[in-house]
Design a protein around this motif. Structure first.
Motif, PDB file in Angstrom:
ATOM      1  N   SER A 176       0.806  -1.226   0.000  1.00  0.00           N
ATOM      2  CA  SER A 176       0.000   0.000   0.000  1.00  0.00           C
ATOM      3  C   SER A 176       0.841   1.279   0.000  1.00  0.00           C
ATOM      4  O   SER A 176       0.334   2.364  -0.268  1.00  0.00           O
ATOM      5  N   ALA A 177       2.125   1.191   0.267  1.00  0.00           N
ATOM      6  CA  ALA A 177       2.983   2.386   0.271  1.00  0.00           C
ATOM      7  C   ALA A 177       3.174   2.853  -1.167  1.00  0.00           C
ATOM      8  O   ALA A 177       3.423   2.050  -2.070  1.00  0.00           O
ATOM      9  N   PRO A 178       3.075   4.153  -1.391  1.00  0.00           N
ATOM     10  CA  PRO A 178       3.219   4.675  -2.753  1.00  0.00           C
ATOM     11  C   PRO A 178       4.638   4.460  -3.295  1.00  0.00           C
ATOM     12  O   PRO A 178       5.620   4.650  -2.593  1.00  0.00           O
ATOM     13  N   GLY A 179       4.730   4.024  -4.560  1.00  0.00           N
ATOM     14  CA  GLY A 179       6.001   3.875  -5.260  1.00  0.00           C
ATOM     15  C   GLY A 179       6.744   2.580  -4.990  1.00  0.00           C
ATOM     16  O   GLY A 179       7.807   2.356  -5.552  1.00  0.00           O
ATOM     17  N   VAL A 180       6.223   1.743  -4.129  1.00  0.00           N
ATOM     18  CA  VAL A 180       6.906   0.485  -3.818  1.00  0.00           C
ATOM     19  C   VAL A 180       6.687  -0.514  -4.947  1.00  0.00           C
ATOM     20  O   VAL A 180       7.608  -1.191  -5.394  1.00  0.00           O
TER      21      VAL A 180
END
Length: 193
Positions: A13-17
């Motif tokens: 859910s973390a952006p850019g992962v």
């Protein structure tokens, strides 16, 4: 600082992962690459197993040779101990037979029975047979791990019987050496297919 464990959901859910990219897929090329990788890995595994098997065979053969030498020494010591016991028993028999009240035939029968109980020829013959079976198994091309394990169990039984039959110190020391070698063989056999 994060409190608690980092979960896979938190990372997704973390952006850019994670980034989704549409790339053209050549399934045939991917399959061929995967197939080649598997073939290479299996070939390398086979090479490693062959080298390991050869090394293990050398170790087992060396240990079988040591066991055979110990068995030869046991045979020699068994004859010596048997002859010594026979000599002592016959001397005692001659001493006792001088007494008219003793049945010489019965006394001789008792001496022979006592000598028979301590004769280890049969056990050594069976041990030699087991060693020959072991050498034949090591020369075989099919899997022999279970067969070797069974042979080593039988060798262990013979060694135990040898130890139980002989009260001679030199024979007891050789039996201990033999048992140690058999245990070494049994441990190594666990690595054989």
């Amino acid at each position: 600082a994060l409190a608690g464990d980092v979960t896979l959901e938190m990372l997704w859910s973390a952006p850019g992962v994670v980034r989704v990219v549409d790339a053209p897929r050549d399934v045939g090329a991917m399959r061929d690459t995967a197939f080649d990788a598997v073939i290479d890995a299996l070939s390398e595994l086979d090479d490693v197993k062959q080298k390991e098997g050869s090394a293990l065979e050398r170790v087992l053969r060396a240990s079988v040779d040591v066991s055979r030498r110990i068995a030869c020494m046991l045979r020699d010591e068994g004859r010596r101990a048997h002859d010594e016991k026979k000599g002592r028993a016959m001397k005692r028999l001659r001493d006792v037979v001088g007494d008219a009240t003793v049945d010489a035939g019965r006394a001789l029968q008792d001496v022979m029975l006592s000598l028979e109980r301590t004769d280890v020829t049969e056990e050594l013959d069976r041990l030699d047979s087991h060693l020959e079976q072991c050498e034949a198994a090591l020369a075989a091309t099919q899997p022999v791990g279970r067969r070797l394990d069974f042979i080593f169990q039988e060798m262990s039984r013979e060694a135990n019987t040898l130890g139980a039959k002989c009260a001679d110190v030199r024979i007891s020391a050789l039996v201990i050496d033999l048992k140690s070698e058999i245990e070494r063989l049994r441990e190594q056999a666990q690595n054989v297919e």
